[in-house]
Design a protein around this motif. Structure first.
Motif, mmCIF file in Angstrom:
data_model
loop_
_atom_site.group_PDB
_atom_site.id
_atom_site.type_symbol
_atom_site.label_atom_id
_atom_site.label_comp_id
_atom_site.label_asym_id
_atom_site.label_seq_id
_atom_site.Cartn_x
_atom_site.Cartn_y
_atom_site.Cartn_z
ATOM 1 N N ILE A 1 -54.230 91.846 -113.608
ATOM 2 C CA ILE A 1 -54.732 91.081 -112.452
ATOM 3 C C ILE A 1 -56.239 91.291 -112.349
ATOM 4 O O ILE A 1 -57.008 90.345 -112.170
ATOM 5 C CB ILE A 1 -54.008 91.534 -111.162
ATOM 6 C CG1 ILE A 1 -52.515 91.185 -111.271
ATOM 7 C CG2 ILE A 1 -54.633 90.884 -109.925
ATOM 8 C CD1 ILE A 1 -51.636 91.792 -110.185
ATOM 9 N N HIS A 2 -56.654 92.522 -112.562
ATOM 10 C CA HIS A 2 -58.082 92.845 -112.502
ATOM 11 C C HIS A 2 -58.843 92.156 -113.638
ATOM 12 O O HIS A 2 -59.865 91.494 -113.415
ATOM 13 C CB HIS A 2 -58.253 94.369 -112.560
ATOM 14 C CG HIS A 2 -59.673 94.791 -112.670
ATOM 15 N ND1 HIS A 2 -60.275 95.051 -113.892
ATOM 16 C CD2 HIS A 2 -60.619 94.962 -111.735
ATOM 17 C CE1 HIS A 2 -61.536 95.376 -113.682
ATOM 18 N NE2 HIS A 2 -61.772 95.330 -112.394
ATOM 19 N N ASP A 3 -58.352 92.264 -114.878
ATOM 20 C CA ASP A 3 -59.048 91.663 -116.032
ATOM 21 C C ASP A 3 -59.159 90.148 -115.880
ATOM 22 O O ASP A 3 -60.149 89.541 -116.294
ATOM 23 C CB ASP A 3 -58.304 91.964 -117.343
ATOM 24 C CG ASP A 3 -58.472 93.408 -117.803
ATOM 25 O OD1 ASP A 3 -59.297 94.135 -117.213
ATOM 26 O OD2 ASP A 3 -57.772 93.813 -118.750
ATOM 27 N N ASN A 4 -58.108 89.516 -115.335
ATOM 28 C CA ASN A 4 -58.101 88.048 -115.275
ATOM 29 C C ASN A 4 -58.827 87.498 -114.055
ATOM 30 O O ASN A 4 -59.064 86.293 -113.986
ATOM 31 C CB ASN A 4 -56.657 87.522 -115.320
ATOM 32 C CG ASN A 4 -56.072 87.650 -116.719
ATOM 33 O OD1 ASN A 4 -56.761 88.069 -117.644
ATOM 34 N ND2 ASN A 4 -54.825 87.285 -116.875
ATOM 35 N N ALA A 5 -59.174 88.383 -113.120
ATOM 36 C CA ALA A 5 -59.838 87.911 -111.896
ATOM 37 C C ALA A 5 -61.127 87.146 -112.233
ATOM 38 O O ALA A 5 -61.497 86.204 -111.532
ATOM 39 C CB ALA A 5 -60.135 89.090 -110.975
ATOM 40 N N LYS A 6 -61.764 87.500 -113.360
ATOM 41 C CA LYS A 6 -63.020 86.828 -113.727
ATOM 42 C C LYS A 6 -62.810 85.351 -114.068
ATOM 43 O O LYS A 6 -63.757 84.573 -114.049
ATOM 44 C CB LYS A 6 -63.715 87.553 -114.885
ATOM 45 C CG LYS A 6 -62.920 87.648 -116.167
ATOM 46 C CD LYS A 6 -63.718 88.420 -117.231
ATOM 47 C CE LYS A 6 -62.966 88.629 -118.536
ATOM 48 N NZ LYS A 6 -61.864 89.583 -118.476
ATOM 49 N N TYR A 7 -61.571 84.977 -114.395
ATOM 50 C CA TYR A 7 -61.307 83.575 -114.739
ATOM 51 C C TYR A 7 -60.812 82.763 -113.537
ATOM 52 O O TYR A 7 -60.567 81.571 -113.660
ATOM 53 C CB TYR A 7 -60.230 83.479 -115.826
ATOM 54 C CG TYR A 7 -60.545 84.215 -117.110
ATOM 55 C CD1 TYR A 7 -61.749 83.996 -117.790
ATOM 56 C CD2 TYR A 7 -59.636 85.121 -117.663
ATOM 57 C CE1 TYR A 7 -62.023 84.665 -118.974
ATOM 58 C CE2 TYR A 7 -59.907 85.789 -118.858
ATOM 59 C CZ TYR A 7 -61.099 85.557 -119.501
ATOM 60 O OH TYR A 7 -61.371 86.214 -120.677
ATOM 61 N N ILE A 8 -60.580 83.431 -112.406
ATOM 62 C CA ILE A 8 -59.962 82.749 -111.257
ATOM 63 C C ILE A 8 -61.043 82.342 -110.256
ATOM 64 O O ILE A 8 -61.690 83.200 -109.652
ATOM 65 C CB ILE A 8 -58.908 83.672 -110.581
ATOM 66 C CG1 ILE A 8 -57.841 84.129 -111.592
ATOM 67 C CG2 ILE A 8 -58.268 82.981 -109.374
ATOM 68 C CD1 ILE A 8 -56.947 83.033 -112.138
ATOM 69 N N ASN A 9 -61.204 81.043 -110.116
ATOM 70 C CA ASN A 9 -62.241 80.534 -109.203
ATOM 71 C C ASN A 9 -61.645 79.827 -108.001
ATOM 72 O O ASN A 9 -62.348 79.474 -107.074
ATOM 73 C CB ASN A 9 -63.148 79.561 -109.949
ATOM 74 C CG ASN A 9 -63.861 80.264 -111.087
ATOM 75 O OD1 ASN A 9 -64.527 81.264 -110.873
ATOM 76 N ND2 ASN A 9 -63.681 79.776 -112.301
ATOM 77 N N ASN A 10 -60.345 79.540 -108.047
ATOM 78 C CA ASN A 10 -59.715 78.753 -106.994
ATOM 79 C C ASN A 10 -58.542 79.522 -106.410
ATOM 80 O O ASN A 10 -57.440 79.480 -106.922
ATOM 81 C CB ASN A 10 -59.217 77.424 -107.554
ATOM 82 C CG ASN A 10 -60.363 76.629 -108.145
ATOM 83 O OD1 ASN A 10 -61.081 75.951 -107.424
ATOM 84 N ND2 ASN A 10 -60.569 76.756 -109.444
ATOM 85 N N GLY A 11 -58.783 80.262 -105.363
ATOM 86 C CA GLY A 11 -57.704 81.024 -104.742
ATOM 87 C C GLY A 11 -57.679 82.450 -105.254
ATOM 88 O O GLY A 11 -58.554 82.866 -106.029
ATOM 89 N N SER A 12 -56.626 83.195 -104.850
ATOM 90 C CA SER A 12 -56.581 84.611 -105.228
ATOM 91 C C SER A 12 -55.945 84.772 -106.599
ATOM 92 O O SER A 12 -55.248 83.883 -107.094
ATOM 93 C CB SER A 12 -55.814 85.397 -104.176
ATOM 94 O OG SER A 12 -54.564 84.794 -104.006
ATOM 95 N N SER A 13 -56.182 85.915 -107.219
ATOM 96 C CA SER A 13 -55.662 86.197 -108.554
ATOM 97 C C SER A 13 -54.144 86.166 -108.564
ATOM 98 O O SER A 13 -53.509 86.873 -107.776
ATOM 99 C CB SER A 13 -56.118 87.588 -108.975
ATOM 100 O OG SER A 13 -57.154 87.485 -109.876
ATOM 101 N N PRO A 14 -53.532 85.395 -109.456
ATOM 102 C CA PRO A 14 -52.069 85.348 -109.500
ATOM 103 C C PRO A 14 -51.491 86.712 -109.877
ATOM 104 O O PRO A 14 -52.111 87.465 -110.641
ATOM 105 C CB PRO A 14 -51.770 84.333 -110.599
ATOM 106 C CG PRO A 14 -53.047 83.619 -110.849
ATOM 107 C CD PRO A 14 -54.150 84.520 -110.435
ATOM 108 N N THR A 15 -50.316 86.997 -109.337
ATOM 109 C CA THR A 15 -49.681 88.286 -109.612
ATOM 110 C C THR A 15 -48.388 88.129 -110.408
ATOM 111 O O THR A 15 -47.807 89.110 -110.843
ATOM 112 C CB THR A 15 -49.349 89.008 -108.287
ATOM 113 O OG1 THR A 15 -48.514 88.148 -107.506
ATOM 114 C CG2 THR A 15 -50.618 89.328 -107.503
ATOM 115 N N ARG A 16 -47.923 86.886 -110.584
ATOM 116 C CA ARG A 16 -46.684 86.671 -111.333
ATOM 117 C C ARG A 16 -46.887 85.575 -112.373
ATOM 118 O O ARG A 16 -47.712 84.681 -112.189
ATOM 119 C CB ARG A 16 -45.545 86.265 -110.393
ATOM 120 C CG ARG A 16 -45.235 87.334 -109.370
ATOM 121 C CD ARG A 16 -43.991 86.968 -108.601
ATOM 122 N NE ARG A 16 -42.791 87.383 -109.299
ATOM 123 C CZ ARG A 16 -41.603 86.801 -109.168
ATOM 124 N NH1 ARG A 16 -41.461 85.747 -108.389
ATOM 125 N NH2 ARG A 16 -40.546 87.252 -109.823
ATOM 126 N N ALA A 17 -46.105 85.671 -113.431
ATOM 127 C CA ALA A 17 -46.225 84.684 -114.507
ATOM 128 C C ALA A 17 -44.883 84.522 -115.204
ATOM 129 O O ALA A 17 -43.978 85.346 -115.033
ATOM 130 C CB ALA A 17 -47.277 85.151 -115.505
#
Ligand code: F6R
Length: 251
Positions: free
Chosen positions: A171-187
């Protein structure tokens, strides 16, 4: 693992896998794209089935594929594409979704059809892979915690496509790619067992942030705590690394 130098590339073997270390990223991505382009051009294969990954590492791969496809007028219409994973609960039109990543990086720029992404119906995703005849070539990245697709540390090697709670580090590593809303926690993610059934695998790692986990994946005992470590037992796996990602390898 003794290595042989071939110009700007060093070649070695770890268990079943080839490990290629490149001085030059251009060459790395050229050689990573080549097996895909060969499959697409092979007239004996009606529908090559290719598994794609997303993430920062893969962006230069898609750039290279797109430029080769344009320069050599290669059609990708007959390719059947699958993707490793997708965030759950994210609108596919969200620019941060992997649906959108594939659209922007490959689908809008070539004639390839829209990719299959795993979702809540994990069984139908597995069935689609089987119906397509299995994956000929699977691209993989690696997480800093050793995940492949979103198979986090501790995932069984025989796992199939499943829903996952992402690790805090992911979640932390991918936060840099998330610009719209909060970092997803499930996949939803292809399982490790599913990935290992691919006929060939190319795992790409670049940058110093991957150096320690690449060392663990290639030089420490194979363990479910480092999901990528099992890839080296695949009979047709290639690790393609730049010098930075390979910088912690001892041999
Ligand atoms: C993405 C995926 C992930 C990434 C990995 C590395 O589809 O399956 O396993 O490959 O998290 O991501 P980057 O390349 O952004 O460091």
């Amino acid at each position: 693992m003794g290595s042989i130098s071939e110009g700007t590339r060093r070649v070695s073997k770890v268990d079943g896998a080839r490990v290629l270390v490149y001085k030059d990223r251009e060459r790395l991505f050229g050689e990573a794209a080549a097996p895909f382009l060969d499959l697409a051009r092979n007239r004996d294969i009606r529908h090559p089935v290719v598994g794609f990954a997303t993430g920062g590492t893969m962006v230069p791969l898609y750039k290279r594929i797109v430029s080769e496809v344009k320069a050599n007028r290669i059609s990708l219409r007959h390719v059947i594409p699958f993707n490793l994973d997708e965030y759950l609960g994210m609108d596919p039109r969200n620019p941060d979704s992997y649906r959108n990543y594939m659209k922007v990086n490959l689908e809008d720029l070539t004639d390839i059809r829209s990719t299959h992404l795993p979702g809540r119906d994990v069984l139908s995703f597995e069935r689609s892979i089987k119906d397509a005849g299995g994956i000929d070539l699977q691209y993989l990245g690696i997480g800093t915690n050793g995940h492949i697709a979103f198979n986090e540390p501790g995932t069984p090697f025989d796992s199939r496509t499943h829903i996952v709670d992402l690790a805090d580090s992911t979640i932390h590593d991918n936060a840099k790619y998330i610009n719209n809303g909060s970092s997803p926690t499930r996949a939803s993610t292809m399982g490790i067992g599913t990935i290992l059934e691919s006929r060939s695998i190319i795992l790409i790692a670049t940058g110093v942030a991957k150096a320690e986990i690449i060392r663990e994946a290639l030089e420490e005992p194979i363990t479910e705590h480092v999901p990528a470590s099992i890839v080296r037992m695949h009979p047709r796996a290639t690790f393609m690394l730049d010098e930075e990602a390979a910088s912690q390898l001892r041999h």
